[in-house]
Design an enzyme around this catalytic site. Sequence first.
Site, short mmCIF file in Angstrom:
data_model
loop_
_atom_site.label_atom_id
_atom_site.label_comp_id
_atom_site.label_asym_id
_atom_site.label_seq_id
_atom_site.Cartn_x
_atom_site.Cartn_y
_atom_site.Cartn_z
N HIS A 21 5.71 3.36 102.53
CA HIS A 21 5.87 4.43 101.79
C HIS A 21 7.02 4.24 100.82
O HIS A 21 7.45 3.24 100.74
CB HIS A 21 6.23 5.63 102.69
CG HIS A 21 7.27 5.64 103.70
ND1 HIS A 21 8.44 5.33 103.15
CD2 HIS A 21 7.44 5.54 105.12
CE1 HIS A 21 9.34 5.08 104.04
NE2 HIS A 21 8.64 5.29 105.37
N HIS A 24 10.21 2.36 101.70
CA HIS A 24 10.11 0.75 101.76
C HIS A 24 10.44 0.29 100.26
O HIS A 24 11.00 -0.89 100.12
CB HIS A 24 8.92 0.41 102.46
CG HIS A 24 8.59 0.95 103.94
ND1 HIS A 24 7.69 1.83 104.04
CD2 HIS A 24 9.37 0.64 105.20
CE1 HIS A 24 7.74 2.20 105.38
NE2 HIS A 24 8.65 1.58 106.03
N CYS A 130 14.16 3.45 122.80
CA CYS A 130 13.38 3.98 121.84
C CYS A 130 12.26 2.86 121.27
O CYS A 130 12.86 2.02 120.84
CB CYS A 130 14.07 4.69 120.86
SG CYS A 130 13.17 4.95 119.43
N CYS A 133 12.67 2.68 117.43
CA CYS A 133 13.85 1.56 117.11
C CYS A 133 13.67 0.30 117.63
O CYS A 133 14.34 -0.63 117.10
CB CYS A 133 15.10 2.51 117.27
SG CYS A 133 15.53 3.94 116.46
N CYS A 156 15.33 10.44 120.62
CA CYS A 156 16.12 9.55 119.65
C CYS A 156 16.46 10.37 118.57
O CYS A 156 15.65 10.99 117.80
CB CYS A 156 15.18 8.43 119.22
SG CYS A 156 15.96 7.54 117.78
N HIS A 159 14.37 9.13 115.18
CA HIS A 159 12.90 9.22 115.45
C HIS A 159 12.39 10.62 115.76
O HIS A 159 11.20 10.98 115.68
CB HIS A 159 12.27 8.14 116.05
CG HIS A 159 12.05 6.75 115.31
ND1 HIS A 159 13.18 5.96 115.59
CD2 HIS A 159 11.27 6.33 114.57
CE1 HIS A 159 12.75 4.94 114.75
NE2 HIS A 159 11.71 5.16 114.26
N LYS A 306 14.57 12.39 106.34
CA LYS A 306 14.39 10.99 105.86
C LYS A 306 12.79 10.92 105.76
O LYS A 306 12.03 11.26 106.64
CB LYS A 306 14.93 10.25 107.17
CG LYS A 306 14.51 8.56 106.64
CD LYS A 306 14.92 7.70 107.92
CE LYS A 306 14.55 6.35 107.68
NZ LYS A 306 14.88 5.54 109.11
N LYS A 309 6.49 8.39 108.05
CA LYS A 309 5.27 8.39 108.37
C LYS A 309 4.79 9.52 109.58
O LYS A 309 3.66 10.10 109.32
CB LYS A 309 4.49 7.15 108.42
CG LYS A 309 4.33 6.35 107.15
CD LYS A 309 3.27 6.74 106.11
CE LYS A 309 3.12 6.01 104.96
NZ LYS A 309 1.82 6.58 104.28
#
Length: 516
Positions: A21, A24, A130, A133, A156, A159, A306, A309
């Site tokens: 996305h 990145h 996690c 992570c 987490c 996430h 943040k 996806k």
Amino acid sequence: MPSGESFYITTPIFYVNDVPHIGHAYTEVAADVLARWHRQRGDDTWLLTGTDEHGQKILRTAVANDTTPQAWADSLVEKAWKPLLETIDIRNDDFIRTTEERHEKAVALFLQKLYDDGHIYSGEYEGYYCVGCEEYKQIDDLMETPDGDYAGQLVCKIHGRPVEILKEKNYFFRMSAFEKPLLDLYESNPSFVQPASVRNEIVQFVKQGLDDLSISRSSFDWGVKVPWDDTHVVYVWFDALLNYISAIGYGVDDAELERRWPAVHLVGKDIARFHAVIWPAMLMAAGLEVPRAVFGHGWLLVGGEKMSKSKLTGIAPAQITDTFGSDAFRFYFLSAITFGQDGSFSWEDLSARYHAELANGFGNLASRVIAMVTKYFDGEIPQAPVDEAIAVLVREVTASANAAIDAFAINEAIAHTWTLVDALNLYITEQEPWALAKDPAQRERLQQVLATAVHGLGTLAILLAPILPRASERLWHAIGGEGPVDARPIDHAFDWSGGTHVTPLETSLFPRIEED
């Protein structure tokens, strides 16, 4: 940094659990701009990017999609991750995959050295893990959700998904032994971790005390085998971090390693801890030099969150480039966001900046100047001295932009360069070359005004080549520039000479976009 030095810059290697996305792409573009700038300055530059293909997350994703981890990784790399580099015009020198033989051999060699030197021991570990992570979490890294699908569970903070409690026999890296050496590193080299906000967080984390690091897993087998115990695979982060040296010859090409290393690591702030704590400790244990710098940039936010996806906030880069083009993509994210801080993305802001700064500001300036040289001098560039005020400004802008790049302040480098765009637009407005052209007595003045404007455009083409590679190349040749624009020394962008004639632009560098 003086011209001619080695400049090795890396992006993180990205997980292939999904397609890329714009978060990145933001990292990729920032690294690419820094690499292009240093190449254009004459530095011995190398840009590395790639993919991280081991670990439990990849294994689970592959199984969920009824395929093998290797087949899943191969497909995603060829269909999504490598095409991303073309979509946003990344000029990388290498692409490393952690499933490549060159990497796996380097990991085994590095790990065996640490084991032989007494930095690794066996033990048992239980903790909150996690999968997103790929990391064991401390209680401070977790939060309890009061409602929703995960009500009452520890999740987490990054996430937002429940962690798992894992207990297994592992091999451990004696990271605790490097607590003082790391603190000494941060104190003696304050620029090692940047920006200051990330540095302060890293220093406080290490000051709280370091535990030894679990570096193997025995509950699954998708990874590099531990060389002395093939019932274990190497912890995915310990494996992944080594890509930065496996790609430049660790264990097989000492000359290349010496030529390139140490590197500048450009990473998202959420993984700065791995790069600024675990990675230098690993290198110290192996007797290797620590990285030159670790820069943890901010997040791209959509709707205040943040980019993700899993939360359906991921935007594919092609959704932007298909409409606005790759140059606009690169310009927007690196100019609209203070590099190192979080930044919010919106389609409205993208469109507004595209039209105001690229179409009306830069693109219109180029079209007007080239059109006037064509109209008033039949395309022949007037040979006249550059007006003193602009001559001074192009030198100042060149110096300021280069200094900003050395400070990783990409947005400031663009802002400094844009002062020249604005100054040239104002210069044209004030000098009124269309009025000068009506008076034969002002012919020499008209020559000087347009010679000055063309010279300013040439400086802009050189300075913007790392950021707007396509538009800069078009402009360069339109004003008679010789050879590729990115071959011109960017630290002397003010000092250039080209051909004798302009060539009209068939279309604007940045055409206006009609929105539905």
